[in-house]
Design a protein around this motif. Structure first.
Motif, short mmCIF file in Angstrom:
data_model
loop_
_atom_site.label_atom_id
_atom_site.label_comp_id
_atom_site.label_asym_id
_atom_site.label_seq_id
_atom_site.Cartn_x
_atom_site.Cartn_y
_atom_site.Cartn_z
N THR A 174 -5.54 2.74 -2.12
CA THR A 174 -4.48 3.10 -2.44
C THR A 174 -3.36 2.73 -1.63
O THR A 174 -2.20 2.44 -2.14
N GLY A 175 -3.49 3.00 -0.44
CA GLY A 175 -2.38 2.51 0.52
C GLY A 175 -2.16 0.97 0.42
O GLY A 175 -0.71 0.54 0.24
N LYS A 176 -2.91 -0.01 0.12
CA LYS A 176 -2.77 -1.41 0.08
C LYS A 176 -1.98 -1.67 -1.28
O LYS A 176 -1.17 -2.42 -1.32
N LEU A 207 -0.03 0.23 -2.77
CA LEU A 207 1.47 0.89 -2.60
C LEU A 207 2.32 0.05 -1.44
O LEU A 207 3.19 0.39 -1.14
N CYS A 209 0.90 -1.25 1.75
CA CYS A 209 0.40 -1.26 3.26
C CYS A 209 -0.36 -2.51 3.41
O CYS A 209 -1.71 -2.15 3.20
N PRO A 260 -3.14 -7.40 -2.89
CA PRO A 260 -2.48 -6.13 -3.64
C PRO A 260 -1.12 -6.25 -3.64
O PRO A 260 -0.54 -7.01 -2.60
N PRO A 262 2.72 -3.56 -4.53
CA PRO A 262 3.24 -2.68 -5.14
C PRO A 262 3.58 -2.99 -6.73
O PRO A 262 4.29 -2.08 -7.56
N PHE A 287 -6.73 5.64 -9.34
CA PHE A 287 -8.19 5.69 -9.11
C PHE A 287 -8.88 6.72 -9.86
O PHE A 287 -8.32 7.53 -10.18
N PHE A 336 -3.09 11.47 -0.66
CA PHE A 336 -3.20 11.53 0.86
C PHE A 336 -3.09 13.03 1.09
O PHE A 336 -1.99 13.74 1.08
N PHE A 351 5.48 7.78 -1.02
CA PHE A 351 4.79 6.98 -0.16
C PHE A 351 5.14 5.65 -0.33
O PHE A 351 5.35 4.96 0.61
N ILE A 355 7.19 2.92 2.39
CA ILE A 355 6.70 1.63 2.99
C ILE A 355 7.80 0.56 2.46
O ILE A 355 7.97 -0.16 3.23
#
Lengths: 257, 257
Positions: free
Chosen positions: A152-154, A156, A158, B75, B77, B83, B89, B100, B104
């Motif tokens: 999820t972070g990737k 978004l 990260c 990946p 944004p 998912f 989080f 989030f 970032i």
């Protein structure tokens, strides 16, 4: 959760009962202050010793602080590496597992030779005691970050490891780091006493308890210091829970009141 | 006509202990802007792998994925993803979760809050901004995940069985809401599902995939006017057609196993 006043004070009942039992047994059954000093005598001793006791407590807290701060500072970066990278884990884990079972007290001779009779010698033993619990709980936290959160972070943004650690792994692992630190504090405090007892230091609670009071068989003083040791540890733990766990982990179910 | 997303000759093989295993074979799909495309197929057909490759989380063995004329390398944004598992989080509130991606990206505090608020309203969760994920129901969690994926204004929204773990009634409500969101944001949506009902209710087109190694069997346009009625004759006829295709694929899979 709010308990009714009656339940709130329930814990006092068995505590008072045990203290009364102690007072009674020591005074009327054993009748030998060397074997078991009376509770009242111990309380008087604490009062009589108040000045030296406060000084000793501060010295022990200094040792504790040095050791714990170093343990935390060393364990955390290592935990991030070991938890985040399978390869770093494989490389370092055997070394950790060889060093970990060595009792902290076995390091006393080394501490004496390296640091002589300084606060750092005692701090070093506490460092050894607190380091491993902090390290192991923390790297478990970093290792167990759910894949879906990382992905999820990737998605978004990260992308770099640094960002993933900062924004995802670190907050996820914080409760584990806190648990490790709490366990490490417990072990560290035990090491304080033992380290001072065995002569790594010429002051502190453990030093006075063993090297002075015990050798003179002043058992009421010994027990007074034992009580103080327990109470200080209790306070440390409560303070940690109050300021760290309760404040930081509102998001965790079960901790929220 | 301009394509939003083009998938060309996409093949994916995984290396296992028994050698190379084909997961996807020569997939070709073109998606037009603002299209709602459902991908359906028997379990293990690689539909999730396909979506993950579009997200950049997996890499194709050969072939290419082109979004807005640029090849997908990893990946980013510009492709939002929701998912199947709950992926919020847990240490962040609803608002902070939605913020989030913007955080970032470096969007400043105030602008970030305003954008996040807009998407929280879009998914109907105003009033829940300061709740933590554990306080939300499954359906609400997925709503937040949708808002979070949309907040960075991606070119395309990828959804991997997002309503797979919520109960049937909530799922119907979420489907309706998703159509509403789609209408208002005019996003291109790629939606993986194993539910025929879901595909028929949501999609402009349904891509049917075969069992492993997955390849595209057929792309069917769902020419049923919206708002659709789940129990209408046309919907049922379409469902029948899809079920036939799928059971054919399943029986092939059984033979090859």
């Amino acid at each position: 959760m709010k308990l009714p006043t009656k339940e709130k004070w329930l814990w006092l009942v068995p505590l008072i009962a045990v203290l009364l039992l102690w007072e009674f047994t020591a005074g009327y059954v054993i009748k030998n202050p060397l074997m078991l000093p009376r509770f009242s005598a111990v309380i008087f001793s604490i009062y009589a010793l108040r000045n030296v006791l406060i000084a000793d407590t501060l010295i022990s807290l200094l040792h504790f602080g040095i050791g714990l701060a170093l343990a935390f500072a060393a364990a955390l970066p290592l935990a991030i590496g070991m938890g985040w990278s399978r390869n770093i884990f494989k490389a370092i884990d055997p070394i950790i597992e060889i060093l970990r079972p060595i009792p902290p007290l076995a390091w006393i001779p080394i501490a004496m030779i390296w640091f002589h009779l300084t606060h750092y010698a005692a701090g070093f033993i506490i460092f050894i005691g607190a380091f491993f619990p902090i390290l192991i709980d923390s790297y478990t936290g970093f290792r167990d970050v759910p894949k879906v959160l990382v992905e999820t972070g990737k998605v978004l943004g990260c992308i770099s490891d640094k960002k993933q650690i900062k924004y995802i792994a670190f907050p996820y692992a914080l409760p584990s780091i806190a648990t490790g630190t709490r366990v490490g504090m417990g072990v560290g405090w035990m090491c304080v006493v033992a380290a001072e007892m065995f002569g790594v230091s010429d002051s502190g609670l453990g030093y006075r308890l063993f090297q002075k009071f015990y050798f003179l068989h002043q058992m009421d003083y010994v027990v007074a210091y034992m009580l103080v040791l327990g109470l200080v540890a209790l306070c440390l733990d409560r303070l940690f829970r109050h300021f760290v766990e309760d404040k930081l982990f509102k998001w965790k179910k079960g901790i929220v009141k | 006509m301009n394509h939003k997303l083009e998938i060309r000759n996409l093949t994916k093989t995984f290396s296992t202990e028994e050698g190379e295993m084909g997961a996807l074979e020569d997939i070709n799909i073109e998606v037009t802007p603002a299209e709602f495309l459902c991908i359906i197929g028997p379990s293990g057909c690689g539909k999730t792998t396909l979506l993950r490759m579009v997200a950049g989380l997996d890499h194709p063995s050969s072939g290419e994925i082109i979004l807005d004329g640029k090849e997908v390398k990893g990946p980013s944004p510009d492709r939002g993803m929701v998912f199947q598992e709950f992926s919020l989080f847990p240490w962040r509130t609803v608002l902070k979760n939605v913020e989030f991606g913007l955080e970032i990206k470096g969007v400043g505090g105030k602008a970030r809050g305003e954008i996040a608020e807009k998407y929280i309203e879009l998914v109907g969760l105003q009033g829940f901004e300061n709740h933590y994920p554990y306080e939300l129901s499954g359906g609400m969690k997925q709503r937040v995940a949708i808002a979070r994926a949309l907040a960075t204004e991606p070119a395309i929204l990828l959804m991997d069985e997002p309503f797979g773990s919520v109960d049937a009634q909530t799922r119907n409500v979420l489907q309706e809401e998703l159509l509403e969101i789609w209408k208002r944001t005019k996003k291109t949506i790629l939606f993986v599902t194993h539910s025929v009902d879901e595909a028929v209710y949501l999609a402009d087109r349904v891509a049917v995939m075969s069992a492993r190694p997955g390849c595209l069997v057929k792309c069917l346009a769902v020419n049923i006017p919206r708002p659709r009625k789940r129990t209408s004759l046309e919907a049922n006829e379409f469902r029948e057609k899809l079920l036939m295709l799928l059971s054919l694929e399943r029986s092939k899979a059984c033979i090859s196993v």
